[in-house]
Design a protein around this motif. Structure first.
Motif, PDB file in Angstrom:
ATOM      1  N   VAL A  77       0.841  -1.199   0.000  1.00 20.12           N
ATOM      2  CA  VAL A  77       0.000   0.000   0.000  1.00 20.12           C
ATOM      3  C   VAL A  77       0.880   1.254   0.000  1.00 20.12           C
ATOM      4  CG1 VAL A  77      -1.800  -1.190   1.302  1.00 20.12           C
ATOM      5  CG2 VAL A  77      -0.126   0.203   2.530  1.00 20.12           C
ATOM      6  N   THR A  78       0.271   2.391  -0.312  1.00 21.44           N
ATOM      7  CA  THR A  78       0.985   3.662  -0.234  1.00 21.44           C
ATOM      8  C   THR A  78       0.362   4.492   0.877  1.00 21.44           C
ATOM      9  OG1 THR A  78       1.275   3.572  -2.614  1.00 21.44           O
ATOM     10  CG2 THR A  78       1.742   5.679  -1.552  1.00 21.44           C
ATOM     11  N   LEU A  79       1.183   4.849   1.855  1.00 19.76           N
ATOM     12  CA  LEU A  79       0.668   5.716   2.926  1.00 19.76           C
ATOM     13  C   LEU A  79       0.519   7.126   2.371  1.00 19.76           C
ATOM     14  CD1 LEU A  79       2.686   4.711   6.121  1.00 19.76           C
ATOM     15  CD2 LEU A  79       0.522   3.811   5.263  1.00 19.76           C
ATOM     16  N   PRO A 153       3.654  11.235   3.376  1.00 20.50           N
ATOM     17  CA  PRO A 153       4.952  10.573   3.419  1.00 20.50           C
ATOM     18  C   PRO A 153       5.377  10.063   2.030  1.00 20.50           C
ATOM     19  CG  PRO A 153       3.261   9.249   4.522  1.00 20.50           C
ATOM     20  CD  PRO A 153       2.656  10.583   4.231  1.00 20.50           C
ATOM     21  N   GLY A 154       6.664  10.179   1.726  1.00 20.42           N
ATOM     22  CA  GLY A 154       7.192   9.649   0.474  1.00 20.42           C
ATOM     23  C   GLY A 154       6.942  10.531  -0.728  1.00 20.42           C
ATOM     24  N   LYS A 305      20.005  20.584  -0.985  1.00 18.19           N
ATOM     25  CA  LYS A 305      20.364  20.470  -2.398  1.00 18.19           C
ATOM     26  C   LYS A 305      19.262  19.675  -3.107  1.00 18.19           C
ATOM     27  CE  LYS A 305      24.248  18.238  -2.248  1.00 18.19           C
ATOM     28  NZ  LYS A 305      24.521  17.780  -0.905  1.00 18.19           N
ATOM     29  N   ASP A 306      19.190  19.884  -4.411  1.00 12.80           N
ATOM     30  CA  ASP A 306      18.224  19.139  -5.215  1.00 12.80           C
ATOM     31  C   ASP A 306      18.426  17.635  -4.986  1.00 12.80           C
ATOM     32  OD1 ASP A 306      16.285  18.654  -7.145  1.00 12.80           O
ATOM     33  OD2 ASP A 306      17.779  18.476  -8.726  1.00 12.80           O
ATOM     34  N   GLU A 309      17.119  13.855   0.603  1.00 14.00           N
ATOM     35  CA  GLU A 309      16.026  13.173   1.295  1.00 14.00           C
ATOM     36  C   GLU A 309      15.980  13.684   2.735  1.00 14.00           C
ATOM     37  OE1 GLU A 309      14.529   8.742   1.128  1.00 14.00           O
ATOM     38  OE2 GLU A 309      16.282   8.868   2.418  1.00 14.00           O
ATOM     39  N   ARG A 321       9.172  10.975   5.767  1.00 11.20           N
ATOM     40  CA  ARG A 321      10.299  11.026   4.832  1.00 11.20           C
ATOM     41  C   ARG A 321       9.858  11.599   3.497  1.00 11.20           C
ATOM     42  NH1 ARG A 321      11.134   5.798   4.868  1.00 11.20           N
ATOM     43  NH2 ARG A 321      12.746   5.665   6.436  1.00 11.20           N
ATOM     44  N   ARG A 323      11.522  13.543  -0.390  1.00  9.82           N
ATOM     45  CA  ARG A 323      12.651  14.067  -1.155  1.00  9.82           C
ATOM     46  C   ARG A 323      12.257  15.402  -1.752  1.00  9.82           C
ATOM     47  NH1 ARG A 323      16.207  11.772  -4.849  1.00  9.82           N
ATOM     48  NH2 ARG A 323      14.462  11.468  -6.248  1.00  9.82           N
TER      49      ARG A 323
ATOM     50  N   ARG B 218      13.773   3.926  -9.401  1.00  7.48           N
ATOM     51  CA  ARG B 218      14.302   5.092 -10.091  1.00  7.48           C
ATOM     52  C   ARG B 218      15.772   5.251  -9.721  1.00  7.48           C
ATOM     53  NH1 ARG B 218      12.670  10.598 -11.800  1.00  7.48           N
ATOM     54  NH2 ARG B 218      14.116  12.071 -10.877  1.00  7.48           N
ATOM     55  N   GLU B 220      19.074   7.912 -10.100  1.00  8.15           N
ATOM     56  CA  GLU B 220      19.474   9.275 -10.470  1.00  8.15           C
ATOM     57  C   GLU B 220      20.995   9.383 -10.433  1.00  8.15           C
ATOM     58  OE1 GLU B 220      15.626  11.649  -8.581  1.00  8.15           O
ATOM     59  OE2 GLU B 220      17.593  11.828  -7.633  1.00  8.15           O
ATOM     60  N   ARG B 222      23.776  12.268  -9.993  1.00  9.02           N
ATOM     61  CA  ARG B 222      23.884  13.664  -9.570  1.00  9.02           C
ATOM     62  C   ARG B 222      25.335  14.087  -9.445  1.00  9.02           C
ATOM     63  NH1 ARG B 222      19.269  16.136  -7.874  1.00  9.02           N
ATOM     64  NH2 ARG B 222      17.453  14.775  -7.811  1.00  9.02           N
ATOM     65  N   GLY B 224      28.385  16.443  -7.601  1.00  9.86           N
ATOM     66  CA  GLY B 224      28.728  16.632  -6.194  1.00  9.86           C
ATOM     67  C   GLY B 224      27.869  17.678  -5.517  1.00  9.86           C
ATOM     68  N   ASP B 225      27.451  18.719  -6.254  1.00 13.63           N
ATOM     69  CA  ASP B 225      26.653  19.784  -5.638  1.00 13.63           C
ATOM     70  C   ASP B 225      25.161  19.466  -5.666  1.00 13.63           C
ATOM     71  OD1 ASP B 225      26.015  20.047  -8.273  1.00 13.63           O
ATOM     72  OD2 ASP B 225      26.516  22.173  -8.435  1.00 13.63           O
ATOM     73  N   GLY B 226      24.802  18.242  -6.049  1.00 15.18           N
ATOM     74  CA  GLY B 226      23.401  17.841  -6.027  1.00 15.18           C
ATOM     75  C   GLY B 226      22.708  17.999  -7.369  1.00 15.18           C
ATOM     76  N   THR B 227      23.313  18.740  -8.308  1.00 15.63           N
ATOM     77  CA  THR B 227      22.657  18.958  -9.602  1.00 15.63           C
ATOM     78  C   THR B 227      22.367  17.624 -10.284  1.00 15.63           C
ATOM     79  OG1 THR B 227      23.969  20.932  -9.798  1.00 15.63           O
ATOM     80  CG2 THR B 227      22.836  20.199 -11.793  1.00 15.63           C
ATOM     81  N   LEU B 228      21.131  17.493 -10.753  1.00 15.84           N
ATOM     82  CA  LEU B 228      20.724  16.256 -11.414  1.00 15.84           C
ATOM     83  C   LEU B 228      21.343  16.199 -12.806  1.00 15.84           C
ATOM     84  CD1 LEU B 228      18.833  13.742 -11.251  1.00 15.84           C
ATOM     85  CD2 LEU B 228      17.142  15.125 -12.457  1.00 15.84           C
ATOM     86  N   ASN B 239       5.617   4.006  -0.826  1.00 21.04           N
ATOM     87  CA  ASN B 239       6.255   5.238  -0.365  1.00 21.04           C
ATOM     88  C   ASN B 239       7.729   5.235  -0.732  1.00 21.04           C
ATOM     89  OD1 ASN B 239       3.955   4.551   1.854  1.00 21.04           O
ATOM     90  ND2 ASN B 239       4.079   6.708   1.410  1.00 21.04           N
ATOM     91  N   ALA B 240       8.106   6.236  -1.520  1.00 24.72           N
ATOM     92  CA  ALA B 240       9.471   6.270  -2.046  1.00 24.72           C
ATOM     93  C   ALA B 240      10.498   6.583  -0.964  1.00 24.72           C
ATOM     94  CB  ALA B 240       9.554   7.324  -3.143  1.00 24.72           C
ATOM     95  N   ARG B 241      11.646   5.938  -1.043  1.00 20.99           N
ATOM     96  CA  ARG B 241      12.747   6.241  -0.132  1.00 20.99           C
ATOM     97  C   ARG B 241      14.073   5.946  -0.841  1.00 20.99           C
ATOM     98  NH1 ARG B 241      10.490   1.304   3.284  1.00 20.99           N
ATOM     99  NH2 ARG B 241       8.776   1.937   1.994  1.00 20.99           N
ATOM    100  N   VAL B 242      15.125   6.607  -0.381  1.00 19.29           N
ATOM    101  CA  VAL B 242      16.438   6.362  -0.969  1.00 19.29           C
ATOM    102  C   VAL B 242      16.988   5.084  -0.349  1.00 19.29           C
ATOM    103  CG1 VAL B 242      18.799   7.221  -1.130  1.00 19.29           C
ATOM    104  CG2 VAL B 242      16.874   8.796  -1.382  1.00 19.29           C
ATOM    105  N   ARG B 245      22.813   5.603  -1.727  1.00 19.73           N
ATOM    106  CA  ARG B 245      23.384   6.846  -2.245  1.00 19.73           C
ATOM    107  C   ARG B 245      24.888   6.639  -2.245  1.00 19.73           C
ATOM    108  NH1 ARG B 245      21.491  12.168  -2.192  1.00 19.73           N
ATOM    109  NH2 ARG B 245      19.635  11.437  -1.154  1.00 19.73           N
ATOM    110  N   ILE B 259      16.347   4.905  -5.754  1.00 15.14           N
ATOM    111  CA  ILE B 259      15.123   5.168  -5.000  1.00 15.14           C
ATOM    112  C   ILE B 259      14.136   4.036  -5.272  1.00 15.14           C
ATOM    113  CG2 ILE B 259      13.247   6.829  -4.649  1.00 15.14           C
ATOM    114  CD1 ILE B 259      15.531   8.664  -6.255  1.00 15.14           C
TER     115      ILE B 259
END
Lengths: 328, 543
Positions: A77-79, A153-154, A305-306, A309, A321, A323, B218, B220, B222, B224-228, B239-242, B245, B259
């Motif tokens: 499931v997705t919370l 979340p997420g 930074k872009d 997380e 959590r 991003r 997914r 990615e 990136r 060093g400065d985070g630029t994709l 629910n997405a999580r890293v 890294r 991710i």
């Protein structure tokens, strides 16, 4: 067993895109929506909140005894934000110790572009505009956050294209369980339905411009998904005292902020009493605490930074959590 | 029908069947069927322990599908839950007057029309496996003899379940080991395929797609400065999580971010790490290849410094895969020598390398050019370090320094400024070993096309230039000196080594020829700008 069942309430979607209100049980999610066979009180979290103590009591019973098909693996499931549509979302200044470093941090980021940043910073501080006004300790100050811009979340937090400084804010929040007026501080604890974690995403550069108007942070804090709630709402009996919880923020696994709810200057009870004086507060209203000391990058001289997380953890509630996607 | 008459043969048969049962479900079903026969009741079912709950294991005579699908009872709750908790039989002679029942099951059981139940635990030694039900659709006074019979059935069932469980667990362990081995083989094959895919793929960007396909989720890449740099792959439900890294060593700060919506186990984590390791090798390999190609034809940097990038994202990805960092804070410099000996690329490279590791040097328009990666130091510090390096080398070079770049499109401006500053400096029109367009007052002019510069100069100074050329007069140097000395006649005269009155006469003549008034600040500004453009145009033309 009566009365000992405590609840960690969630909103989740299944692979068939159906939304359920439910409860966490170990590594499973129990759908109260299904277990109750479409009882309208369990159609959404807001319905459950409005159903009052009796609704909660039935939720507890359903958690004890529910059909097998109401149980989902958490991985399946997705919370979502546990309460995706609060009738009102107030962000309060219940913590006030962080305000001074936050204001000073904003002065510092404005001064950075000047020819002599240090002198400009001194000049800005000397104007007195970057001090904490005394009213913050005297009464509970709040602003109305955008209750239509709730994320969960997420979710990926996409900063508006015009900002160059997005910050997280480490907060937690109380969800009110009753519509009431003139609540005495001593009775206010009974009005709380539960607690959740709150990330009040803020564009500092936009905020410092509009705050000059003295009409609040407006677009500095309002953008799609700018208020993240979750991962669950914990009922007060499960959480115990909300005034002795550790709060931590991590960025890419590294601790950036750490604090405790014991440093709150005003209590939720005081806020509820204050807000309900001659006024109505509503079931489902959310009260954010404001940021705990050091709970935002602007206070500690750091920048997101872009792709970073961000994890906010409040002891007894869980980890929220997200991003970030930044245009810079 | 007497129990004594029926039970011995049936029980013996029940035991034989139990022994023949191949799995717990079969055994449970046999027990439920046997309960119905032996106790002469229409309904029977068995609940199995699963965590804190009893779940439906098998049933006999249940009318509704809902009962079979939804029956689930917390241990300790209701009547069956108490049997499980207290491990002793309980009965209800009439459900309609029983306060122990829980709401959900009450509804299910009422729908079934059940009104009396007898429930016993299924035990082996001290461990509880489940509970066994016998039920009637009318109130019924259970006897002690019936309790005993049900307990006996449950006991035999328990023994067989335990046996099957031991066998089953052994089987499960073996199956799990086999599954792990199969998975390891599958993942090894996937790694081999990935390596093969990389081998035939020289497109640096496509390599990330291959990695994402193998890892799922997914991925990615990136800076060093985070630029994709680039992303590939899509997320599943959840629910997405890293989950990983990893900064790739020796790859200019490149970082791979994986991710997913599920946390990987140890084996999966090892697989992810192996794939990322392969990807790093690919980056190093492709980077080396691109750098060789770049050394041979310089196509990429030519595009960067002339502002003809094509697709900036594609360009950024290629540059990043070469392990070159062109993030915000980079800048361009051009080196020349006042004695007109050309500065070689290799010489510039050896001068810069100790101070600015990662600097890229190349040759362009007859000059040695360098692109400095972001240093994180203030521009003034970079400049001082360059001046220092030049002083130590005792080479007498001059370096034109361009602006700090915020994005890729700034590099051509930075290069134009560096080149203009260098050309003016090698012609002695600027002091110091490191000069910038800013201090030469040509900021904003350096990137103008040569024809544009020439036209503007002719528009403003044309008649004066013609006079000097036709008659050999010195009006232009006079104008330059006059403005440089802030219209002070004695200083101007001294700098030109002519008489005070000569300067005054020449200025009057210039005002007449150009139709300007030196007291007017707008006119002076126009003249000053045109003079700088003239110098710049001359320097760049001769370069």
């Amino acid at each position: 067993m009566e009365g000992t069942v405590t609840l960690r309430l969630i909103t989740f979607t299944t692979t068939d895109a159906e939304t359920h209100v439910g409860a966490l049980a170990g590594d499973t999610a129990i759908s109260l929506t299904r277990a109750s066979e479409g009882d309208p009180r369990f159609a959404s979290m807001l319905d459950l909140v409005r159903a009052g103590e009796q609704g909660l009591e039935e939720a507890r019973e359903l958690c004890d005894s529910h059909p097998a098909y109401a149980v989902h693996g958490l991985d399946d499931v997705t919370l979502r934000a546990p309460l995706p549509n609060p009738p009102r979302l107030r962000d309060c200044s219940l913590f006030i110790a962080h305000l001074q470093p936050a204001f000073r941090g904003m002065a510092r980021s404005i001064a950075v572009d000047a020819a002599d940043p240090e002198a400009e910073y001194e000049r800005l501080v000397a104007t007195g505009k970057f001090d904490t006004p005394e009213v913050f300790s005297r009464e509970v100050i709040y602003y109305n956050a955008d209750h239509t811009a709730v994320s969960g979340p997420g979710e990926l937090i996409v900063a508006p294209a015009e900002t160059r400084q997005l910050d997280y804010e480490l907060e937690f929040a109380a969800v009110l369980g009753r519509t009431a007026r003139d609540v005495a501080e001593a009775d206010a604890a009974d009005v709380v339905f539960g607690y959740t974690i709150f990330n009040d995403w803020s564009c500092r550069d936009l905020q410092s411009v509009v705050m000059e108007s003295q009409l609040g942070p407006s677009r500095g804090k309002d953008f799609d998904g700018s208020n993240t709630l979750g991962p669950c709402i914990v009922t007060p009996d499960e959480l115990g005292s909300p005034y002795d919880l550790e709060m931590t923020a991590r960025v890419n696994g590294e601790v950036w902020s750490h604090g405790s709810t014991s440093t709150m200057h005003h209590s939720f009870e005081k806020a509820i009493a204050h807000f309900s004086r001659n006024r109505t507060v509503h079931a489902g209203d959310v009260l954010g605490t404001g940021t705990v000391m050091s709970g935002s990058p602007v206070e500690i001289g750091k920048r997101l930074k872009d792709g970073d997380e961000v994890e906010l953890e409040v002891q007894g509630i869980g980890i929220l959590r997200n991003r970030v996607q930044l245009p810079y | 029908m007497s129990l004594d008459l029926l039970s011995p043969p049936s029980s013996a048969q029940y035991l034989r069947w139990l022994l023949a049962a191949k799995d717990p479900t079969q055994a449970l079903q046999l027990a439920a069927d046997h309960v119905a026969v032996l106790l002469d009741c229409p309904v029977s079912w068995a609940g199995l322990v699963e965590g804190d709950y009893l779940v439906m294991g098998a049933h006999h005579g249940v009318a509704s599908t809902e009962m079979a699908a939804a029956w689930r009872l917390k241990i300790g709750e209701g009547i069956g839950g108490r049997v499980a908790l207290e491990r002793r039989p309980q009965m209800s002679r009439d459900y309609r007057h029983d306060s122990r029942r829980v709401p959900l099951l009450k509804r299910l059981i009422d729908n079934e029309g059940i009104q009396a139940t007898l429930i016993v635990p299924i035990l082996v030694a001290d461990s509880l496996l489940g509970v066994l039900y016998a039920a009637h659709r009318h109130p019924y006074p259970w006897t002690d003899a019936e309790v005993e019979v049900l307990e006996e059935i449950a006991h035999d069932l328990g023994v067989r379940l335990h046996q099957l469980d031991v066998d089953g667990r052994r089987g499960l362990l073996a199956a799990a080991a086999e599954q792990r081995a199969e998975r390891a083989t599958r993942e090894q094959r996937a790694c081999a395929e990935l390596a093969n895919g990389f081998a035939i793929h020289t497109d640096p960007v496509g390599s990330l797609d291959l990695l994402a396909r193998e890892l799922g989720g997914r991925v990615e890449l990136r800076q060093g400065d985070g630029t994709l740099v680039r992303a590939a792959g899509d997320l599943r439900q959840g629910n997405a999580r890293v989950i990983r890294r990893t900064e790739l060593p020796d790859c200019g700060g490149l970082t791979v971010v994986v991710i997913d919506t599920r946390d990987p186990d140890e084996q999966r984590q090892a697989f992810v790490d192996l794939c990322i390791g392969l990807f790093r090798l690919q980056v190093l390999r492709v980077g080396e290849r691109e750098r060789t190609a770049e050394r041979l034809n310089g196509e990429l940097f030519d595009g960067l410094l002339s502002g003809r990038l094509g697709d900036p994202d594609e360009f950024r990805a290629r540059i990043s895969m070469m392990g070159i960092d062109l993030g915000a804070g980079s800048l361009v410099l051009v080196a020349g020598s006042r004695d007109h000996d050309p500065v070689g690329r290799a010489e510039l490279d050896s001068l810069l390398r100790p101070v600015f590791p990662g600097a890229i040097t190349l040759e362009r328009a007859g000059r040695a050019v360098a692109v400095l990666p972001p240093t994180g130091r203030p521009a003034a510090r970079v400049r001082a370090q360059l001046a220092d390096a030049l002083a130590r080398s005792r080479r007498g070079w001059t370096i034109g320094l361009g602006r700090t770049c915020a994005d890729l499109l700034d590099f051509s401006t930075s290069y134009d400024e560096a080149r203009a500053a260098c050309e003016l400096a090698v012609r002695g029109q600027a002091a110091g070993s490191v000069v910038t367009a800013h201090e030469l007052g040509i900021l904003g002019m350096a990137s103008l096309p040569a024809a544009h510069l020439r036209t503007t100069v002719r528009d403003v100074l044309g008649p004066l230039l013609d006079l000097d050329e036709r008659r050999g007069t010195d009006f232009l140097p006079t104008l330059r000196a006059y403005l440089a000395h802030d219209r002070h006649l004695p200083d101007t005269a001294a700098s030109l080594h002519v008489h005070y009155n000569t300067v005054r006469n020449r200025i009057a003549r210039i005002e007449e020829v150009l139709g300007v008034d030196m007291r007017d600040v707008d006119h002076r500004f126009r003249l000053e700008t045109a003079l700088r453009m003239h110098a710049l145009s001359a320097a760049l033309t001769r370069a």
